[in-house]
Design a protein around this motif. Structure first.
Motif, short mmCIF file in Angstrom:
data_model
loop_
_atom_site.label_atom_id
_atom_site.label_comp_id
_atom_site.label_asym_id
_atom_site.label_seq_id
_atom_site.Cartn_x
_atom_site.Cartn_y
_atom_site.Cartn_z
N THR A 168 -2.92 5.27 -0.96
CA THR A 168 -2.43 4.30 0.02
C THR A 168 -0.95 4.60 0.23
N ALA A 169 -0.29 3.79 1.03
CA ALA A 169 1.12 4.02 1.29
C ALA A 169 1.99 3.83 0.05
N SER A 170 1.49 3.10 -0.95
CA SER A 170 2.34 2.81 -2.10
C SER A 170 1.74 3.16 -3.45
N PHE A 171 0.47 3.51 -3.51
CA PHE A 171 -0.10 3.86 -4.81
C PHE A 171 -1.31 4.77 -4.63
N ALA A 172 -1.71 5.37 -5.75
CA ALA A 172 -2.89 6.22 -5.77
C ALA A 172 -3.71 5.90 -7.01
N LEU A 173 -5.01 6.13 -6.92
CA LEU A 173 -5.91 5.95 -8.05
C LEU A 173 -6.54 7.30 -8.39
N HIS A 174 -6.69 7.54 -9.69
CA HIS A 174 -7.21 8.81 -10.16
C HIS A 174 -8.34 8.57 -11.16
N VAL A 175 -9.31 9.45 -11.16
CA VAL A 175 -10.37 9.46 -12.17
C VAL A 175 -10.15 10.73 -12.98
N VAL A 204 -1.51 -3.51 -12.56
CA VAL A 204 -2.06 -3.14 -11.26
C VAL A 204 -0.92 -2.65 -10.37
N PRO A 205 -1.22 -1.86 -9.33
CA PRO A 205 -0.16 -1.19 -8.57
C PRO A 205 0.47 -2.02 -7.45
N PHE A 206 0.37 -3.33 -7.54
CA PHE A 206 1.03 -4.20 -6.56
C PHE A 206 1.37 -5.51 -7.26
N ASP A 207 2.30 -6.24 -6.67
CA ASP A 207 2.82 -7.46 -7.28
C ASP A 207 1.98 -8.66 -6.84
N VAL A 208 1.09 -9.11 -7.71
CA VAL A 208 0.21 -10.22 -7.35
C VAL A 208 0.97 -11.54 -7.23
N ASP A 209 2.18 -11.61 -7.78
CA ASP A 209 2.96 -12.84 -7.68
C ASP A 209 3.79 -12.90 -6.40
N ALA A 210 3.93 -11.74 -5.73
CA ALA A 210 4.81 -11.69 -4.56
C ALA A 210 4.16 -12.24 -3.31
N ARG A 211 2.88 -11.93 -3.11
CA ARG A 211 2.20 -12.35 -1.88
C ARG A 211 0.75 -12.68 -2.18
N ARG A 212 0.24 -13.63 -1.43
CA ARG A 212 -1.14 -14.06 -1.63
C ARG A 212 -2.12 -12.93 -1.35
N CYS A 213 -1.79 -12.04 -0.41
CA CYS A 213 -2.73 -10.97 -0.06
C CYS A 213 -3.06 -10.11 -1.27
N GLU A 235 -8.98 0.76 0.62
CA GLU A 235 -8.46 1.48 1.79
C GLU A 235 -8.41 0.56 3.01
N ALA A 236 -9.51 -0.13 3.27
CA ALA A 236 -9.57 -0.99 4.45
C ALA A 236 -8.58 -2.15 4.34
N PHE A 237 -8.49 -2.74 3.17
CA PHE A 237 -7.59 -3.88 2.96
C PHE A 237 -6.14 -3.46 3.17
N CYS A 238 -5.75 -2.35 2.55
CA CYS A 238 -4.37 -1.90 2.67
C CYS A 238 -4.04 -1.46 4.09
N ASN A 239 -4.99 -0.86 4.77
CA ASN A 239 -4.75 -0.48 6.17
C ASN A 239 -4.60 -1.70 7.06
N THR A 240 -5.29 -2.78 6.71
CA THR A 240 -5.23 -3.99 7.52
C THR A 240 -3.97 -4.79 7.22
N VAL A 241 -3.67 -4.97 5.95
CA VAL A 241 -2.51 -5.76 5.56
C VAL A 241 -1.22 -4.98 5.78
N GLY A 242 -1.23 -3.70 5.39
CA GLY A 242 -0.05 -2.87 5.54
C GLY A 242 0.92 -3.06 4.39
N HIS A 243 1.92 -2.18 4.36
CA HIS A 243 2.90 -2.21 3.28
C HIS A 243 4.33 -2.28 3.82
N ASP A 244 4.48 -2.58 5.10
CA ASP A 244 5.81 -2.55 5.68
C ASP A 244 6.37 -3.95 5.87
N ASP A 245 7.54 -4.04 6.48
CA ASP A 245 8.20 -5.32 6.65
C ASP A 245 7.41 -6.24 7.57
N ALA A 246 6.74 -5.64 8.55
CA ALA A 246 5.95 -6.47 9.45
C ALA A 246 4.85 -7.20 8.70
#
Length: 255
Positions: A168-175, A204-213, A235-246
């Motif tokens: 994603t724009a901010s993290f990756a997952l590996h097996v 986890v690779p995002f801050d669950v306390d920062a935003r409800r999403c 993939e779908a969630f991150c593409n929909t929510v996005g990682h930018d200021d908007a």
């Protein structure tokens, strides 16, 4: 390694195993993947035994999106499906082929099986490649982890050839059997266990306390069992929510 990325081309063409051709425009496809990597990856996303239709109203090779339930029209993604498949599978360099699958949109339109329409042909293929690469390095399934890496100033999060299964724009997952960063062992045998493994990650690779999403995403991932379904959902969630200021100032329900 190319066999892993080309083994399910028939699914992208809406065909069954019985109707699978051995070549597509001169490229060998639909071949057996060695070391049981295909079978093991399938068990990560689908139950053992004879398949059963799980969504009777959706008897189609097209994937049913878990995020909104709306099947995307092929025409909205690609002009010619055959050309798109050819552009993807004709790549000979294994590392470049892996990167192409990470970025590909067409395979995400199809499920692993019409019996399990929420699964993803794209992420099944990436899981097959990851397991095959680990097995070729003499790492048994029991030594394989789900590992997380985050954006650290490079153009992309850390991409490990064949073992990165999602970016994603901010993290990756590996097996991988060689985890770097937060990781959790998948288990002793392949089974639908994504939510259990995700819950065991030390971070986890995002801050669950920062935003409800991100709390919504984290909660959903703890519930999902199928690996390809979960990866496609991320993939779908991150593409929909996005990682930018908007996205950070969005008025959507998940903001």
């Amino acid at each position: 390694m190319t066999v892993a990325y080309r083994h399910d081309v028939h699914k992208l063409r809406g065909r069954t195993h019985a109707g699978a051709a051995s070549e597509f425009r001169g490229i060998p496809v639909n071949q057996d993947v060695p070391l049981y990597a295909d079978a093991d990856a399938a068990l990560l996303s689908r139950p053992r035994g004879e398949p059963e239709q799980t969504v009777p109203a959706h008897d189609s090779p097209r994937r049913l999106p878990l995020l909104d339930g709306e099947v995307t029209a092929l025409e909205a993604v690609v002009g010619d499906i055959g050309d798109a498949i050819f552009d993807l599978v004709r790549i000979d360099d294994p590392a470049a082929l892996h990167r192409a699958w990470l970025d590909a949109s067409v395979p995400a339109l199809f499920s692993e099986s019409r019996y399990y329409p929420f699964t993803s042909a794209k992420y099944h293929t990436l899981l097959v490649a990851a397991l095959l690469d680990n097995y070729r390095a003499v790492s048994p399934f029991g030594d394989v982890y789900l590992s997380v890496s985050t954006h650290a100033g490079e153009a992309d999060p850390r991409i490990v050839p064949h073992r990165t299964v999602l970016t994603t724009a901010s993290f990756a997952l590996h097996v991988t059997a060689d985890p770097v960063g937060p990781a959790a062992r998948i288990g002793s045998r392949p089974t639908q266990c994504f939510g259990d493994v995700w819950a065991r990650l030390p971070a986890v690779p995002f801050d669950v306390d920062a935003r409800r999403c991100w709390r919504v995403l984290d909660g959903q991932l703890r519930r999902l069992r199928s690996w390809s379904t979960a990866l496609q959902y991320i993939e779908a969630f991150c593409n929909t929510v996005g990682h930018d200021d908007a996205a950070a100032t969005s008025t959507r329900w998940w903001a």
